[in-house]
Design an enzyme around this catalytic site. Structure first.
Site, PDB file in Angstrom:
ATOM      1  N   HIS A 156       0.862  -1.199   0.000  1.00 54.01           N
ATOM      2  CA  HIS A 156       0.000   0.000   0.000  1.00 54.01           C
ATOM      3  C   HIS A 156       0.891   1.240   0.000  1.00 54.01           C
ATOM      4  CE1 HIS A 156      -3.437   2.463   0.522  1.00 54.01           C
ATOM      5  NE2 HIS A 156      -3.756   2.219   1.787  1.00 54.01           N
ATOM      6  N   HIS A 176      -2.559  -2.394  -9.695  1.00 54.22           N
ATOM      7  CA  HIS A 176      -3.539  -1.742  -8.809  1.00 54.22           C
ATOM      8  C   HIS A 176      -4.807  -2.583  -8.773  1.00 54.22           C
ATOM      9  CE1 HIS A 176      -6.025   1.349  -6.984  1.00 54.22           C
ATOM     10  NE2 HIS A 176      -4.890   1.960  -6.675  1.00 54.22           N
ATOM     11  N   ASP A 228       2.545   5.304  -6.790  1.00 57.52           N
ATOM     12  CA  ASP A 228       3.806   5.179  -6.032  1.00 57.52           C
ATOM     13  C   ASP A 228       5.037   5.065  -6.901  1.00 57.52           C
ATOM     14  OD1 ASP A 228       1.754   3.405  -3.894  1.00 57.52           O
ATOM     15  OD2 ASP A 228       2.876   5.179  -3.292  1.00 57.52           O
TER      16      ASP A 228
HETATM   17  C1  SDX Z   1      -1.563   2.074  -3.440  1.00 53.65           C
HETATM   18  O1  SDX Z   1      -6.276   0.628  -3.243  1.00 53.65           O
HETATM   19  C2  SDX Z   1      -5.789   1.816  -3.467  1.00 53.65           C
HETATM   20  O2  SDX Z   1      -6.475   2.690  -3.928  1.00 53.65           O
HETATM   21  C3  SDX Z   1      -4.324   1.984  -3.120  1.00 53.65           C
HETATM   22  C4  SDX Z   1      -3.715   3.320  -3.530  1.00 53.65           C
HETATM   23  C5  SDX Z   1      -4.341   4.460  -2.783  1.00 53.65           C
HETATM   24  O3  SDX Z   1      -4.269   5.600  -3.308  1.00 53.65           O
HETATM   25  O4  SDX Z   1      -4.805   4.250  -1.642  1.00 53.65           O
HETATM   26  O5  SDX Z   1      -3.859   3.523  -4.912  1.00 53.65           O
HETATM   27  C6  SDX Z   1      -2.230   3.366  -3.192  1.00 53.65           C
HETATM   28  O6  SDX Z   1      -1.464   1.277  -2.537  1.00 53.65           O
HETATM   29  C7  SDX Z   1      -1.081   1.767  -4.837  1.00 53.65           C
HETATM   30  C8  SDX Z   1      -0.515   0.311  -4.959  1.00 53.65           C
HETATM   31  C9  SDX Z   1       0.916   0.355  -4.431  1.00 53.65           C
HETATM   32  N1  SDX Z   1       1.418  -1.036  -4.329  1.00 53.65           N
HETATM   33  C10 SDX Z   1       2.361  -1.466  -5.184  1.00 53.65           C
HETATM   34  O7  SDX Z   1       2.828  -0.820  -6.118  1.00 53.65           O
HETATM   35  C11 SDX Z   1       2.877  -2.863  -4.844  1.00 53.65           C
HETATM   36  C12 SDX Z   1       3.008  -3.672  -6.128  1.00 53.65           C
HETATM   37  N2  SDX Z   1       1.659  -3.948  -6.624  1.00 53.65           N
HETATM   38  C13 SDX Z   1       1.039  -5.184  -6.245  1.00 53.65           C
HETATM   39  O8  SDX Z   1       1.413  -5.750  -5.069  1.00 53.65           O
HETATM   40  C14 SDX Z   1      -0.418  -5.303  -6.662  1.00 53.65           C
HETATM   41  O9  SDX Z   1      -0.518  -4.842  -7.925  1.00 53.65           O
HETATM   42  C15 SDX Z   1      -1.466  -4.634  -5.793  1.00 53.65           C
HETATM   43  C16 SDX Z   1      -1.350  -5.051  -4.366  1.00 53.65           C
HETATM   44  C17 SDX Z   1      -1.355  -3.163  -5.885  1.00 53.65           C
HETATM   45  C18 SDX Z   1      -2.827  -5.079  -6.322  1.00 53.65           C
HETATM   46  O10 SDX Z   1      -2.887  -6.425  -6.136  1.00 53.65           O
HETATM   47  P1  SDX Z   1      -4.185  -7.272  -6.585  1.00 53.65           P
HETATM   48  O11 SDX Z   1      -5.257  -6.416  -7.136  1.00 53.65           O
HETATM   49  O12 SDX Z   1      -4.540  -8.157  -5.444  1.00 53.65           O
HETATM   50  O13 SDX Z   1      -3.640  -8.065  -7.804  1.00 53.65           O
HETATM   51  P2  SDX Z   1      -2.919  -9.443  -7.699  1.00 53.65           P
HETATM   52  O14 SDX Z   1      -1.892  -9.389  -6.611  1.00 53.65           O
HETATM   53  O15 SDX Z   1      -3.962 -10.486  -7.639  1.00 53.65           O
HETATM   54  O16 SDX Z   1      -2.121  -9.508  -9.094  1.00 53.65           O
HETATM   55  C19 SDX Z   1      -2.738  -9.990 -10.259  1.00 53.65           C
HETATM   56  C20 SDX Z   1      -1.579 -10.589 -11.056  1.00 53.65           C
HETATM   57  C21 SDX Z   1      -0.798 -11.654 -10.289  1.00 53.65           C
HETATM   58  O17 SDX Z   1      -0.187 -12.475 -11.266  1.00 53.65           O
HETATM   59  P3  SDX Z   1      -0.762 -13.991 -11.466  1.00 53.65           P
HETATM   60  O18 SDX Z   1      -0.846 -14.616 -10.105  1.00 53.65           O
HETATM   61  O19 SDX Z   1      -2.124 -13.783 -12.083  1.00 53.65           O
HETATM   62  O20 SDX Z   1       0.217 -14.666 -12.377  1.00 53.65           O
HETATM   63  O21 SDX Z   1      -0.614  -9.558 -11.362  1.00 53.65           O
HETATM   64  C22 SDX Z   1       0.618  -9.874 -10.741  1.00 53.65           C
HETATM   65  C23 SDX Z   1       0.312 -10.881  -9.627  1.00 53.65           C
HETATM   66  O22 SDX Z   1       1.458 -11.685  -9.378  1.00 53.65           O
HETATM   67  N3  SDX Z   1       1.132  -8.629 -10.185  1.00 53.65           N
HETATM   68  C24 SDX Z   1       2.383  -8.219 -10.283  1.00 53.65           C
HETATM   69  C25 SDX Z   1       2.403  -6.960  -9.653  1.00 53.65           C
HETATM   70  N4  SDX Z   1       1.180  -6.652  -9.190  1.00 53.65           N
HETATM   71  C26 SDX Z   1       0.393  -7.707  -9.507  1.00 53.65           C
HETATM   72  N5  SDX Z   1       3.488  -8.805 -10.827  1.00 53.65           N
HETATM   73  C27 SDX Z   1       4.615  -8.080 -10.742  1.00 53.65           C
HETATM   74  N6  SDX Z   1       4.729  -6.866 -10.165  1.00 53.65           N
HETATM   75  C28 SDX Z   1       3.643  -6.281  -9.618  1.00 53.65           C
HETATM   76  N7  SDX Z   1       3.745  -5.072  -9.047  1.00 53.65           N
END
Ligand code: SDX
Length: 444
Positions: free
Chosen positions: A283, A322, A378
């Site tokens: 997050h 996201h 971010d």
């Molecule tokens: C913020 O919710 C909000 O509004 C948050 C926010 C706010 O203003 O409050 O916008 C702020 O928190 C932004 C997000 C910051 N976090 C990151 O940048 C961390 C990296 N991102 C991920 O951890 C992920 O994308 C999330 C947590 C942000 C979202 O996760 P989801 O929706 O649960 O998606 P998921 O984990 O199920 O991913 C779907 C697929 C998966 O691959 P498969 O299992 O289908 O093969 O996408 C992949 C994930 O492995 N994936 C990534 C990835 N994010 C998702 N692979 C590589 N790098 C990434 N960053």
């Protein structure tokens, strides 16, 4: 086949007879009509579906609430597929270009842009509440020299509840508003004190002659000069960053504020829960993780190898992806522009070249495209904070300063929502049942 129909939800009455689901429970052959309102069905409408009189009834199961609306809110609208973000209906692009953070905070809290008189009063109210009780300095001094500033912010926001015991009276509108102003006003002071503590530097008191972002820069950077004068370009860039981070509907930390606030605890304790959730690397901690990743990649030439590791599942590309945005996060685009303004003052951040190369490759690669992984807020914000001379540990703290107005606006909305009550989800029990106690002497 007996049928049992039900029309009209307890609150969201279906707009027309066709706005219903007809559900047949094949376990009993019974049919139910469930009203559809605002694109949702009420989970409680499934409890009537039982297989016997003593059956608890059906629940819905949604780990991490990926498809569950927890509230009705008029504060922030997001269209993740179109990459749209609006605060009280105003597009984020217009607010970032034309507004200020304090004006946006007023908009989020009060629901309308202020008149000049209202804005002047609001700015004055916030300005005269930026000081914290002197005891906070001693409290802050109790942290180790290498304590993470987000942990210090978490502790000190919660501690504020002990300085304002009247904050417990959340039924009083005037009381709610003074606590709202105090939280928006004092968050930068607590953040700056945490930063100065990590540097072993004396705390700098707020300067009421400066703007909200200018005052924060002064509390961070002022040394022996009599009067700190912020660079207007940095002041504006910081104001834009606070605007972009102000609110984002029911994200993890805002949901934590609402859930904790639903117990009718004071707003400082509820916002401290938001700080705790924001601390996580998935997050608000992602901007800190982005910089650490860029440093590990080290050079533009190493980017292809790093991307290979991400695709092999050995790394996450922090700052990408996201839960809601399946398009470019509109905030990331704006931040990238603000970064250029900052780098004019501070010089280009060498990590920007690595970030730009990462983005370029990721946006062309099937792995990211198929998963709709785009840069989020971010990805670039950390580059600006680093260019401002802030250590990576301060990045989520910066996020928390901006998000405070959103947290408190959502808390205020929750306290006035007649549909809300204490949050208490259910569970699917997977453990064993009714096991007899075995004295320790008889245990294997
Ligand atoms: C913020 O919710 C909000 O509004 C948050 C926010 C706010 O203003 O409050 O916008 C702020 O928190 C932004 C997000 C910051 N976090 C990151 O940048 C961390 C990296 N991102 C991920 O951890 C992920 O994308 C999330 C947590 C942000 C979202 O996760 P989801 O929706 O649960 O998606 P998921 O984990 O199920 O991913 C779907 C697929 C998966 O691959 P498969 O299992 O289908 O093969 O996408 C992949 C994930 O492995 N994936 C990534 C990835 N994010 C998702 N692979 C590589 N790098 C990434 N960053």
């Amino acid at each position: 086949m007996s049928t049992e129909t039900r029309s009209g939800g307890t609150d969201g009455v279906a707009a027309s007879a066709s706005d219903t689901l007809t559900v047949t429970d094949n376990r009993t052959g019974k049919t139910y009509e469930i009203p559809v309102t605002d694109g949702t069905v009420r989970s409680m409408d499934f409890r009537q579906m039982k297989t016997s009189e003593d059956d608890f009834g059906l629940m819905t199961y949604d780990p991490a609430y990926t498809n569950t609306a927890s509230c009705r809110s008029a504060i922030t609208f997001i269209d993740g597929d179109a990459g749209i973000l609006e605060y009280r209906g105003y597009p984020i692009e217009q607010l970032a270009e034309q507004s200020t953070y304090l004006e946006v905070a007023y908009l989020l809290v009060h629901g309308e842009l202020p008149t000049q008189a209202q804005l002047d009063q609001w700015e004055n109210d916030v300005t005269v509440h930026t000081f914290v009780h002197e005891n906070v300095k001693e409290f802050m001094g109790g942290f180790r020299h290498d304590a993470h500033p987000m942990g210090m912010l978490l502790g000190s926001v919660g501690a504020l509840s002990t300085f304002y015991p009247d904050a417990n009276d959340i039924s009083d509108p005037e009381n709610r508003m003074i606590q709202t102003i105090r939280l928006i006003a004092k968050m930068p002071t607590l953040a700056a004190f945490a930063f100065r503590h990590t540097r072993g530097q004396p705390y700098v008191y707020p300067d009421n002659d400066l703007s909200y972002p200018g005052n924060f820069l002064g509390m961070i950077y002022k040394m022996t000069e009599l009067k700190y004068e912020p660079d207007p370009r940095l002041e504006r860039a910081l104001d834009v960053l606070f605007i972009l981070h102000a609110d984002h509907e029911q994200n993890c930390s805002t949901s934590a504020v609402r859930s904790v606030g639903s117990s009718q605890v004071d707003p400082y304790s509820a916002v401290a829960a938001g700080v705790a959730a924001l601390y996580g690397p998935l997050h608000g901690g992602a901007n800190e993780a982005v910089l650490r990743t860029l440093r590990r990649v080290g050079t533009k030439e190493n980017v292809p190898d790093f991307i290979k590791k991400v695709k092999a599942g050995e790394e996450k590309l922090m700052g990408f992806g996201h839960r809601v945005y399946k398009n470019y996060d509109p905030r990331a685009r704006i931040i990238k522009t603000a970064a250029d303004d900052v780098f004019e003052v501070t010089g280009l951040n060498p990590l920007l070249e690595i970030a730009t190369e990462l983005e370029k490759i990721a946006l062309e690669d099937e792995y990211f495209i198929s998963r709709k992984l785009y840069p989020n807020v971010d990805f670039y914000s950390g580059l600006i904070y680093e260019a401002l001379g802030l250590p990576v540990e301060m990045f989520p703290v910066m996020f928390g300063i901006g998000r405070t107005s959103g947290w408190i606006a959502q808390w205020l909305e929750m306290t006035q929502d007649k549909e809300q009550k204490i949050a208490r989800p259910r569970q699917i029990y997977t453990g064993r049942r009714t096991v007899d106690y075995v004295p320790v002497a008889d245990r294997g």
